[in-house]
Motif scaffolding. Structure first.
Motif, short mmCIF file in Angstrom:
data_model
loop_
_atom_site.label_atom_id
_atom_site.label_comp_id
_atom_site.label_asym_id
_atom_site.label_seq_id
_atom_site.Cartn_x
_atom_site.Cartn_y
_atom_site.Cartn_z
N THR A 193 22.78 46.99 28.47
CA THR A 193 22.01 47.04 27.23
C THR A 193 20.61 46.49 27.44
OG1 THR A 193 24.01 46.83 25.88
CG2 THR A 193 21.93 46.28 24.82
N GLN A 194 20.51 45.37 28.17
CA GLN A 194 19.20 44.80 28.45
C GLN A 194 18.39 45.71 29.37
OE1 GLN A 194 18.04 41.83 26.94
NE2 GLN A 194 16.17 42.83 27.66
N GLU A 195 19.04 46.33 30.33
CA GLU A 195 18.34 47.26 31.22
C GLU A 195 17.77 48.45 30.44
OE1 GLU A 195 20.47 48.58 34.63
OE2 GLU A 195 20.68 46.58 35.50
N MET A 196 18.53 48.96 29.49
CA MET A 196 18.04 50.06 28.66
C MET A 196 16.80 49.63 27.88
SD MET A 196 21.34 52.03 27.08
CE MET A 196 21.89 50.60 26.13
N GLU A 197 16.88 48.47 27.26
CA GLU A 197 15.74 47.97 26.50
C GLU A 197 14.52 47.77 27.40
OE1 GLU A 197 14.47 43.97 24.09
OE2 GLU A 197 16.54 44.64 23.88
N ASN A 198 14.75 47.17 28.55
CA ASN A 198 13.64 46.94 29.48
C ASN A 198 13.02 48.26 29.94
OD1 ASN A 198 14.17 44.21 29.30
ND2 ASN A 198 15.25 44.08 31.26
N ALA A 199 13.86 49.25 30.18
CA ALA A 199 13.37 50.54 30.65
C ALA A 199 12.49 51.22 29.60
CB ALA A 199 14.54 51.45 31.02
N VAL A 200 12.93 51.18 28.34
CA VAL A 200 12.14 51.80 27.27
C VAL A 200 10.84 51.04 27.07
CG1 VAL A 200 12.09 52.37 24.81
CG2 VAL A 200 14.16 52.79 26.14
N ARG A 201 10.90 49.71 27.12
CA ARG A 201 9.67 48.92 26.99
C ARG A 201 8.71 49.22 28.14
NH1 ARG A 201 9.76 45.01 23.10
NH2 ARG A 201 11.82 44.38 22.29
N ALA A 202 9.23 49.38 29.33
CA ALA A 202 8.38 49.66 30.49
C ALA A 202 7.69 51.02 30.34
CB ALA A 202 9.20 49.62 31.77
N LEU A 203 8.41 51.99 29.80
CA LEU A 203 7.78 53.29 29.55
C LEU A 203 6.64 53.15 28.54
CD1 LEU A 203 10.96 55.56 29.30
CD2 LEU A 203 9.35 55.45 31.21
N GLY A 204 6.87 52.34 27.52
CA GLY A 204 5.83 52.12 26.53
C GLY A 204 4.61 51.41 27.10
N ALA A 205 4.86 50.52 28.06
CA ALA A 205 3.75 49.78 28.67
C ALA A 205 2.84 50.68 29.50
CB ALA A 205 4.30 48.65 29.53
N SER A 206 3.33 51.87 29.83
CA SER A 206 2.51 52.80 30.61
C SER A 206 1.51 53.56 29.75
CB SER A 206 3.41 53.80 31.34
OG SER A 206 4.03 54.71 30.43
N LEU A 207 1.61 53.40 28.42
CA LEU A 207 0.71 54.08 27.50
C LEU A 207 -0.38 53.14 27.00
CD1 LEU A 207 3.33 55.95 25.29
CD2 LEU A 207 1.74 57.03 26.88
N PRO A 208 -1.55 53.67 26.67
CA PRO A 208 -2.56 52.83 26.02
C PRO A 208 -2.08 52.45 24.63
CG PRO A 208 -3.26 55.12 26.03
CD PRO A 208 -2.03 55.05 26.89
N PRO A 209 -2.45 51.27 24.12
CA PRO A 209 -1.97 50.84 22.80
C PRO A 209 -2.54 51.70 21.67
CG PRO A 209 -3.64 49.34 23.62
CD PRO A 209 -3.32 50.28 24.75
N VAL A 210 -1.79 51.74 20.57
CA VAL A 210 -2.25 52.44 19.37
C VAL A 210 -3.02 51.43 18.52
CG1 VAL A 210 -1.54 53.56 17.23
CG2 VAL A 210 -0.36 54.07 19.37
N PHE A 211 -4.21 51.83 18.08
CA PHE A 211 -5.02 50.96 17.24
C PHE A 211 -5.06 51.49 15.83
CE2 PHE A 211 -6.75 50.36 21.53
CZ PHE A 211 -6.69 48.99 21.63
N ASP A 212 -5.12 50.57 14.84
CA ASP A 212 -5.27 50.99 13.45
C ASP A 212 -6.66 51.57 13.25
OD1 ASP A 212 -2.75 50.12 12.69
OD2 ASP A 212 -3.46 48.07 12.34
N ASP A 213 -6.75 52.48 12.29
CA ASP A 213 -8.03 53.15 12.03
C ASP A 213 -9.11 52.18 11.59
OD1 ASP A 213 -6.87 55.55 12.67
OD2 ASP A 213 -6.41 56.09 10.59
N ASP A 214 -8.72 51.05 10.96
CA ASP A 214 -9.73 50.13 10.46
C ASP A 214 -10.15 49.10 11.48
OD1 ASP A 214 -7.36 48.75 10.50
OD2 ASP A 214 -7.48 48.03 8.42
N GLU A 215 -9.56 49.18 12.70
CA GLU A 215 -9.99 48.26 13.75
C GLU A 215 -11.24 48.78 14.42
OE1 GLU A 215 -6.90 47.43 16.51
OE2 GLU A 215 -5.49 46.73 15.00
N ASP A 216 -12.05 47.85 14.95
CA ASP A 216 -13.27 48.25 15.65
C ASP A 216 -12.92 48.84 17.01
OD1 ASP A 216 -14.98 45.33 14.36
OD2 ASP A 216 -14.83 47.36 13.54
#
Length: 216
Positions: A193-216
């Motif tokens: 279960t922890q390996e699954m969570e870590n794997a999905v988080r690692a995939l997410g870390a490969s993407l640039p972050p999403v910013f809110d429209d009101d952020e600079d």
């Protein structure tokens, strides 16, 4: 009739939304299952998550892809129940089965026995937009029973902004999906279960972050 309506929905609704409104980008598409049985796991921020994952699946698999979804919500009224069962082809999950002494994985196991592809959100429910919660152990229990069935991790980014929890109006936002390689069974449910969570988080870390429209 349901099969043809499902296919029509995929062609006329799912694909146009995915391409024109969400502009879905996919990395690792080659890791998606070519056949069943298989389990696709992903983070969960929005009802759009299910539609996004369905849109990524090869059209020829549309009848064997089964999103696992809470029966108490998706079968709560006859119209939603009809759409969920006949069009989305969900596999209803009765929450509370374990407390009643029933096997909560019975239907999921039967679906794998039939060679179907399950879509599972191991967090159990939708979280805040772009915030990933802890994974629960249901998939690991299935994997223990079916160690040779591939479990494919996917990270979805942007769906929580396009249709956050509690909202009904779709906002055009680019949605990114990253598909990882299948996770082999390690013999331990908690560790898996922890390996699954870590794997999905690692995939997410490969993407640039999403910013809110009101952020600079």
């Amino acid at each position: 009739m349901s099969r043809w309506l499902r296919r029509l929905f995929a062609l006329c609704v799912l694909r146009p939304i995915a391409i024109m409104m969400l502009g879905i980008t996919v990395r690792g598409r080659e890791n998606l299952p070519n056949s069943g049985p298989a389990i696709v796991i992903a983070n969960h921020n929005s009802h759009l998550d299910t539609l996004v994952l369905l849109s990524l699946m090869p059209f020829r698999h549309i009848d064997i892809v089964r999103p696992v979804a809470a029966a108490d919500y998706f079968l709560s009224n006859r119209y939603l129940a009809w759409f969920s069962l006949q069009i989305l082809n969900i596999l209803p999950l009765e929450r509370g089965n374990a407390a009643r002494g029933e096997d909560p994985l019975k239907e999921s196991a039967a679906a794998l026995d039939r060679g179907e592809i399950l879509i599972v959100f191991p967090e159990g429910s939708r979280g805040a937009a772009e915030v990933m919660g802890k994974f629960k152990g249901g998939v690991a229990r299935l994997k223990e029973r079916y160690p040779d069935v591939p479990v494919i991790p996917v990270f979805l980014q942007g769906a929580g902004k396009a249709l956050p929890r509690g909202e009904v109006v779709l906002v055009p936002v680019v949605v990114d999906a990253v598909v990882g390689q299948p996770l082999p069974w390690n013999g331990n449910r908690a560790l898996y279960t922890q390996e699954m969570e870590n794997a999905v988080r690692a995939l997410g870390a490969s993407l640039p972050p999403v910013f809110d429209d009101d952020e600079d």
